[in-house]
Design a protein around this motif. Structure first.
Motif, PDB file in Angstrom:
ATOM      1  N   ILE A 219      39.809  52.869  31.977  1.00 12.62           N
ATOM      2  CA  ILE A 219      38.721  52.614  31.454  1.00 12.62           C
ATOM      3  C   ILE A 219      37.470  51.914  31.651  1.00 12.62           C
ATOM      4  CG2 ILE A 219      39.373  53.515  29.303  1.00 12.62           C
ATOM      5  CD1 ILE A 219      38.974  50.953  27.315  1.00 12.62           C
ATOM      6  N   GLU A 220      36.620  52.070  31.825  1.00  9.95           N
ATOM      7  CA  GLU A 220      35.725  50.621  31.879  1.00  9.95           C
ATOM      8  C   GLU A 220      34.610  50.290  30.805  1.00  9.95           C
ATOM      9  OE1 GLU A 220      32.358  49.949  35.252  1.00  9.95           O
ATOM     10  OE2 GLU A 220      31.442  52.432  33.976  1.00  9.95           O
ATOM     11  N   LYS A 221      34.979  49.467  30.206  1.00 10.18           N
ATOM     12  CA  LYS A 221      34.490  48.111  29.084  1.00 10.18           C
ATOM     13  C   LYS A 221      32.935  47.326  29.609  1.00 10.18           C
ATOM     14  CE  LYS A 221      34.631  45.024  25.385  1.00 10.18           C
ATOM     15  NZ  LYS A 221      33.543  45.318  24.937  1.00 10.18           N
ATOM     16  N   GLY A 222      32.061  48.204  29.049  1.00 13.89           N
ATOM     17  CA  GLY A 222      30.421  47.808  29.286  1.00 13.89           C
ATOM     18  C   GLY A 222      30.075  46.819  28.040  1.00 13.89           C
ATOM     19  N   THR A 223      28.556  45.791  28.382  1.00 12.26           N
ATOM     20  CA  THR A 223      28.259  45.251  27.578  1.00 12.26           C
ATOM     21  C   THR A 223      28.554  46.335  26.209  1.00 12.26           C
ATOM     22  OG1 THR A 223      27.014  44.537  28.942  1.00 12.26           O
ATOM     23  CG2 THR A 223      26.302  43.549  27.013  1.00 12.26           C
ATOM     24  N   ARG A 224      28.167  47.300  26.044  1.00 15.45           N
ATOM     25  CA  ARG A 224      28.215  48.068  24.345  1.00 15.45           C
ATOM     26  C   ARG A 224      28.412  49.253  24.310  1.00 15.45           C
ATOM     27  NH1 ARG A 224      24.241  45.663  21.590  1.00 15.45           N
ATOM     28  NH2 ARG A 224      22.483  44.043  21.843  1.00 15.45           N
ATOM     29  N   THR A 225      29.130  49.609  25.685  1.00 18.62           N
ATOM     30  CA  THR A 225      30.102  51.203  25.921  1.00 18.62           C
ATOM     31  C   THR A 225      31.291  51.220  26.218  1.00 18.62           C
ATOM     32  OG1 THR A 225      29.244  51.325  28.383  1.00 18.62           O
ATOM     33  CG2 THR A 225      27.828  51.628  26.489  1.00 18.62           C
ATOM     34  N   ILE A 226      32.041  51.977  25.992  1.00 20.74           N
ATOM     35  CA  ILE A 226      32.924  52.365  27.354  1.00 20.74           C
ATOM     36  C   ILE A 226      33.258  53.762  27.617  1.00 20.74           C
ATOM     37  CG2 ILE A 226      35.909  52.137  26.465  1.00 20.74           C
ATOM     38  CD1 ILE A 226      35.261  50.827  24.159  1.00 20.74           C
TER      39      ILE A 226
ATOM     40  N   LEU B 165      36.367  57.717  23.216  1.00 18.99           N
ATOM     41  CA  LEU B 165      36.167  57.682  24.323  1.00 18.99           C
ATOM     42  C   LEU B 165      35.513  59.034  24.586  1.00 18.99           C
ATOM     43  CD1 LEU B 165      38.909  56.783  25.755  1.00 18.99           C
ATOM     44  CD2 LEU B 165      37.289  55.639  25.642  1.00 18.99           C
ATOM     45  N   LYS B 166      34.725  59.967  23.155  1.00 23.67           N
ATOM     46  CA  LYS B 166      34.140  61.158  23.437  1.00 23.67           C
ATOM     47  C   LYS B 166      34.537  62.251  24.201  1.00 23.67           C
ATOM     48  CE  LYS B 166      29.816  58.185  22.779  1.00 23.67           C
ATOM     49  NZ  LYS B 166      30.677  56.844  22.323  1.00 23.67           N
ATOM     50  N   LEU B 167      35.763  62.678  23.958  1.00 28.31           N
ATOM     51  CA  LEU B 167      36.210  63.475  25.316  1.00 28.31           C
ATOM     52  C   LEU B 167      36.124  64.556  24.598  1.00 28.31           C
ATOM     53  CD1 LEU B 167      39.665  61.304  25.699  1.00 28.31           C
ATOM     54  CD2 LEU B 167      37.446  61.426  27.320  1.00 28.31           C
ATOM     55  N   ASP B 168      36.509  66.150  24.637  1.00 27.57           N
ATOM     56  CA  ASP B 168      36.544  67.055  24.725  1.00 27.57           C
ATOM     57  C   ASP B 168      38.025  66.923  23.881  1.00 27.57           C
ATOM     58  OD1 ASP B 168      33.842  67.436  24.931  1.00 27.57           O
ATOM     59  OD2 ASP B 168      34.292  68.673  26.947  1.00 27.57           O
TER      60      ASP B 168
ATOM     61  N   ALA C 228      44.833  50.850  26.687  1.00 29.11           N
ATOM     62  CA  ALA C 228      43.448  50.162  27.109  1.00 29.11           C
ATOM     63  C   ALA C 228      42.973  50.462  25.947  1.00 29.11           C
ATOM     64  CB  ALA C 228      42.843  50.575  28.407  1.00 29.11           C
ATOM     65  N   LEU C 229      42.218  50.176  25.023  1.00 30.29           N
ATOM     66  CA  LEU C 229      41.389  50.428  23.581  1.00 30.29           C
ATOM     67  C   LEU C 229      41.613  49.247  22.953  1.00 30.29           C
ATOM     68  CD1 LEU C 229      40.325  54.739  23.130  1.00 30.29           C
ATOM     69  CD2 LEU C 229      38.646  52.731  24.039  1.00 30.29           C
ATOM     70  N   CYS C 230      43.245  49.463  22.680  1.00 31.83           N
ATOM     71  CA  CYS C 230      43.004  48.223  22.201  1.00 31.83           C
ATOM     72  C   CYS C 230      42.998  47.129  22.674  1.00 31.83           C
ATOM     73  CB  CYS C 230      44.838  48.136  21.845  1.00 31.83           C
ATOM     74  SG  CYS C 230      45.530  46.672  21.402  1.00 31.83           S
ATOM     75  N   HIS C 231      42.712  46.627  24.013  1.00 33.03           N
ATOM     76  CA  HIS C 231      42.697  45.167  25.070  1.00 33.03           C
ATOM     77  C   HIS C 231      41.113  45.266  24.781  1.00 33.03           C
ATOM     78  CE1 HIS C 231      42.999  41.998  27.131  1.00 33.03           C
ATOM     79  NE2 HIS C 231      42.754  42.768  27.775  1.00 33.03           N
ATOM     80  N   THR C 232      40.114  46.417  24.779  1.00 31.99           N
ATOM     81  CA  THR C 232      39.044  46.199  24.346  1.00 31.99           C
ATOM     82  C   THR C 232      38.605  45.435  23.372  1.00 31.99           C
ATOM     83  OG1 THR C 232      38.652  48.332  23.138  1.00 31.99           O
ATOM     84  CG2 THR C 232      38.547  47.845  26.082  1.00 31.99           C
ATOM     85  N   ASN C 233      39.601  45.337  21.787  1.00 33.84           N
ATOM     86  CA  ASN C 233      39.269  44.620  21.190  1.00 33.84           C
ATOM     87  C   ASN C 233      38.924  43.617  20.549  1.00 33.84           C
ATOM     88  OD1 ASN C 233      38.350  47.038  19.875  1.00 33.84           O
ATOM     89  ND2 ASN C 233      40.315  47.101  18.946  1.00 33.84           N
ATOM     90  N   THR C 234      39.849  42.637  21.672  1.00 37.44           N
ATOM     91  CA  THR C 234      40.445  41.577  21.633  1.00 37.44           C
ATOM     92  C   THR C 234      39.038  40.851  23.029  1.00 37.44           C
ATOM     93  OG1 THR C 234      42.024  41.072  23.605  1.00 37.44           O
ATOM     94  CG2 THR C 234      42.809  41.846  21.721  1.00 37.44           C
TER      95      THR C 234
END
Length: 157
Positions: free
Chosen positions: A18-25, A131-134, A149-155
């Motif tokens: 994943i790519e984590k931006g300032t306000r987006t994943i 992740l807005k997946l279908d 990966a999403l768990c890590h974005t929280n840290t």
């Protein structure tokens, strides 16, 4: 920031990029590295995992990698195999000087679903939503890689 989440296993290593931006994943990729126990030695399987993880790291050049910690089960042989897989994965990451962070299964469930006791299906559905997946990524190990990966974005907040 590019983050790869890895769910280690001897038969199947799940991963999510994943790519984590300032306000987006943003979802980049997910999948599995599969090895067959049929006619393959453990050392051959470990080498295949190492080679494919190395290629994944080279392709995506992540800023950080999150790996699930070993969850000890009653099957000691299985736990040993997963520990060996984690070793080759951690080696591949360390060789490239990429920071690696490890999370327990309960930390991952809590970060993604809000409950450390969430069922696998609940976590997978939250991965799909966040992740807005279908669809929920398949197989389960690929969804688990994305959850890590999403768990890590929280840290990183």
């Amino acid at each position: 920031m590019i983050i790869i989440g890895i769910d280690p296993g001897i038969a199947r290593v799940g991963y999510g990029v994943i790519e984590k931006g300032t306000r987006t994943i943003r979802h980049i990729e997910n999948g599995c590295i599969e090895t067959s126990g049929t006619n393959q030695t453990t050392s051959h399987r470990l080498h295949e995992i190492y080679r494919r993880i190395s290629a994944l790291l080279a392709e995506h050049a992540p800023d950080e990698v999150a790996v699930e910690e070993l969850f000890f089960t009653k099957n000691v042989t299985s736990a040993i195999r997963v520990a060996e897989v984690r070793g080759v994965i951690l080696l591949a990451i360390e060789e490239r000087g990429i920071p690696v962070i490890e999370y327990t299964p309960n930390q991952i469930k809590l970060a993604v679903s809000g409950s450390g006791r969430a069922k696998k299906e609940q976590v997978q559905d939250m991965v799909r939503r966040l992740l807005k997946l279908d669809e929920i990524p398949r197989p389960d190990d690929a969804a688990d890689g994305l959850a890590i990966a999403l768990c890590h974005t929280n840290t990183l907040r």
